[in-house]
Write an enzyme that holds these catalytic residues in place. Structure first.
Site, short mmCIF file in Angstrom:
data_model
loop_
_atom_site.label_atom_id
_atom_site.label_comp_id
_atom_site.label_asym_id
_atom_site.label_seq_id
_atom_site.Cartn_x
_atom_site.Cartn_y
_atom_site.Cartn_z
CB CYS A 1 -28.42 -18.41 34.05
SG CYS A 1 -26.61 -18.28 34.13
CG HIS B 1 -29.56 -14.05 36.22
ND1 HIS B 1 -29.94 -15.24 36.81
CD2 HIS B 1 -28.31 -14.26 35.72
CE1 HIS B 1 -28.97 -16.13 36.69
NE2 HIS B 1 -27.97 -15.56 36.03
CD GLU C 1 -33.20 -14.52 38.14
OE1 GLU C 1 -32.15 -15.16 38.36
OE2 GLU C 1 -33.63 -14.30 36.99
#
Length: 223
Positions: free
Chosen positions: A87, A197, A199
């Site tokens: 990002c 994302h 994660e």
């Protein structure tokens, strides 16, 4: 395998990134601050998380890319150390010249926060080796400036040399990115930038683990 997370004012996904790496590797990553001029020699993976570094002033990632720590990141990347920007981290890598192209305002001119589907378009990189070619994975996005653009010559090179590793799949492009590009690597294959994302999807109990293989692949460990 040891990882490091870069900390910059305005980033807000560092805790998510640290939690994901700790869960996958069993040890917390080291943290490196904006004014640091070096990164530990034994680091195998450097991560720049998402957020709004320096309030997105000038351009997203423009100020962060000029902080002292980014010279250290460049030096590590030149030596073949794995570097991943997610990002705002992707925006910073572009502004720092570690990846080609630019990220513009979303085509809708609105902040987009939702889950998308990604196609793994190149599974033959250290980052993506845990996936199968053409595999569709789930991943959340949350950004206002994720519309990837590059000139025709750069796009031809990226596509021709397999540097596009993730593409928005099945009509889920949330931002208008050219060629549905969601993530790219440099020519050497050791620097990855992506808007989604991963994660946030590393535990099945928390909605899915499609992002786990990306970190495991980068660190050379079993997912």
């Amino acid at each position: 395998m040891k990882s490091a997370v870069i900390l910059l004012p305005g980033l807000n996904r560092n805790r998510d990134m640290i939690a994901a790496l700790t869960k996958i590797t069993g040890q917390a990553p080291v943290t490196v601050w904006q004014t640091d001029t070096s990164i530990p020699d034994d680091v195998d993976l450097i991560l720049i998380p998402g957020g709004f570094s320096y309030g997105d002033y000038l351009r997203c990632g423009a100020i962060a890319a000029r902080m002292p720590v980014m010279q250290a990141v460049r030096e590590k990347a030149d030596k073949g150390v794995m570097v991943m920007g997610v990002c705002n981290g992707f925006q910073i890598l572009l502004e720092a010249g570690l990846l080609p192209g630019a990220l513009m305002r979303n085509a809708s001119l609105k902040f987009v926060c939702r889950e998308v589907k990604l196609e793994v378009t190149n599974a033959n990189t250290s980052f993506t080796r845990g996936y199968k070619p053409g595999q569709i994975i789930r991943c959340p996005v949350a950004h206002h400036d994720g519309n990837y653009f590059a000139d025709a010559e750069t796009l031809k090179r990226l596509e021709g040399e397999g540097q596009v590793v993730f593409r928005y799949a099945e009509g889920t492009n949330p931002n208008g990115s050219v060629n549905d590009i969601a993530g790219i690597v440099n020519a050497r294959g050791n620097v990855l930038g992506m808007m989604p994302h991963p994660e946030n999807l590393i535990e099945a109990a928390h909605g899915g683990d499609d992002g786990r293989a990306l970190f495991a692949g980068a660190l050379g460990i079993t997912a």
